[in-house]
Design a protein around this motif. Structure first.
Motif, PDB file in Angstrom:
ATOM      1  N   LEU A  14       0.830  -1.200   0.000  1.00  0.00           N
ATOM      2  CA  LEU A  14       0.000   0.000   0.000  1.00  0.00           C
ATOM      3  C   LEU A  14       0.867   1.254   0.000  1.00  0.00           C
ATOM      4  O   LEU A  14       0.566   2.217  -0.715  1.00  0.00           O
ATOM      5  N   TRP A  15       1.961   1.246   0.769  1.00  0.00           N
ATOM      6  CA  TRP A  15       2.813   2.429   0.789  1.00  0.00           C
ATOM      7  C   TRP A  15       3.462   2.662  -0.582  1.00  0.00           C
ATOM      8  O   TRP A  15       3.581   3.800  -1.030  1.00  0.00           O
ATOM      9  N   GLN A  16       3.855   1.593  -1.260  1.00  0.00           N
ATOM     10  CA  GLN A  16       4.420   1.754  -2.598  1.00  0.00           C
ATOM     11  C   GLN A  16       3.410   2.384  -3.553  1.00  0.00           C
ATOM     12  O   GLN A  16       3.769   3.179  -4.415  1.00  0.00           O
ATOM     13  N   GLU A  17       2.152   2.050  -3.371  1.00  0.00           N
ATOM     14  CA  GLU A  17       1.113   2.614  -4.227  1.00  0.00           C
ATOM     15  C   GLU A  17       0.799   4.068  -3.892  1.00  0.00           C
ATOM     16  O   GLU A  17       0.473   4.867  -4.769  1.00  0.00           O
ATOM     17  N   ARG A  18       0.902   4.418  -2.620  1.00  0.00           N
ATOM     18  CA  ARG A  18       0.432   5.719  -2.164  1.00  0.00           C
ATOM     19  C   ARG A  18       1.550   6.680  -1.782  1.00  0.00           C
ATOM     20  O   ARG A  18       1.285   7.803  -1.350  1.00  0.00           O
ATOM     21  N   MET A  19       2.808   6.280  -1.956  1.00  0.00           N
ATOM     22  CA  MET A  19       3.922   7.052  -1.409  1.00  0.00           C
ATOM     23  C   MET A  19       4.087   8.433  -2.051  1.00  0.00           C
ATOM     24  O   MET A  19       4.790   9.284  -1.506  1.00  0.00           O
ATOM     25  N   ASN A  20       3.448   8.684  -3.176  1.00  0.00           N
ATOM     26  CA  ASN A  20       3.521  10.006  -3.798  1.00  0.00           C
ATOM     27  C   ASN A  20       2.188  10.748  -3.787  1.00  0.00           C
ATOM     28  O   ASN A  20       2.078  11.833  -4.379  1.00  0.00           O
ATOM     29  N   ASP A  21       1.209  10.203  -3.095  1.00  0.00           N
ATOM     30  CA  ASP A  21      -0.113  10.826  -3.093  1.00  0.00           C
ATOM     31  C   ASP A  21      -0.200  12.052  -2.184  1.00  0.00           C
ATOM     32  O   ASP A  21      -1.225  12.738  -2.165  1.00  0.00           O
ATOM     33  N   TRP A  22       0.856  12.336  -1.447  1.00  0.00           N
ATOM     34  CA  TRP A  22       0.867  13.466  -0.519  1.00  0.00           C
ATOM     35  C   TRP A  22       1.340  14.761  -1.185  1.00  0.00           C
ATOM     36  O   TRP A  22       1.383  15.814  -0.561  1.00  0.00           O
TER      37      TRP A  22
END
Length: 227
Positions: free
Chosen positions: A56-64
């Motif tokens: 999940l972090w790999q998927e969302r690590m740039n969503d911030w």
């Protein structure tokens, strides 16, 4: 031929660091620890839990990237926790407990020698800044890795509203340090950020803690040789 006083480079008065892969790195052991905690607390398979955490972090690590306040970040983590518990097959009520037990900053650890290097830079009279492409909570993360008390100016690009390698990020960092760019040494693991810092007048060096990049610094302690 020696340089005349007028042609000598300005004296360095500050060192500005990137955070990730410069002052801090992700600790893979924490993923294993978190997976074991999830297994014990909720009866999950630890291997599957670990894969879900990392995936999940790999998927969302740039969503911030577009977060601009601590309130934005709080909402980000609330949504993240809800998605994580959903993938783990846990009820929504478990989200706050899971993200509270293993928050973002818990997965970080300081680079070897980081505290000693920053302490020595302080002893030599230099200001210390951190400029990181990261979420607003940079002070909390620096505190978690034991370095916050040694950093005069911690800057998260989300709060600045502009990210490296954009020139304005470096200009805002210089303003925050109260110094002209020429009196600042910038250290970052990404060459594009190093080049951008040089373009605005900072002295800048790349660091590669893996030792693979020729011409780069290969340990944080080498920074002491530059000041």
């Amino acid at each position: 031929m020696s340089l005349s006083p007028s042609s000598a480079p300005p004296t360095l008065k500050a060192v500005l660091f990137d955070r990730d892969d410069t002052l801090a790195v992700t600790d893979p052991a924490v993923y294993r620890e978190a997976a074991q905690w999830l297994a014990g607390r909720f009866g999950l398979d630890p291997r599957q839990a670990g894969q879900t955490l990392a995936g999940l972090w790999q998927e969302r690590m740039n969503d911030w990237w577009d977060l601009r306040s601590h309130e934005d970040e709080m909402q980000f983590w609330e949504a993240y926790g809800g998605e994580l518990t959903g993938r783990l097959g846990l009820p929504p009520a478990a989200a706050a407990e899971v993200t509270g037990a293993y928050p973002y900053e818990r997965y970080m650890k300081p680079v070897p020698g980081a505290r000693e290097v920053l302490t020595e830079l302080r002893r030599r009279g230099l200001k210390i800044g951190v400029l990181s492409n990261t979420l607003p909570s940079i002070e909390r993360t620096l505190d978690a890795i034991g370095l916050r008390d040694l950093v005069d100016v911690p800057l998260a690009t989300c709060l600045l509203g502009v990210h490296k390698p954009e020139a304005q990020a470096f200009a805002l960092a210089a303003d925050a340090l109260g110094l002209p760019p020429a009196e600042i040494l910038f250290i970052d693991d990404l060459i594009e950020n190093v080049q951008a810092a040089r373009a605005v007048g900072m002295r800048a060096e790349q660091i590669d803690l893996g030792g693979q990049t020729a011409g780069a610094l290969h340990s944080l302690r080498e920074v002491l040789d530059l000041v």
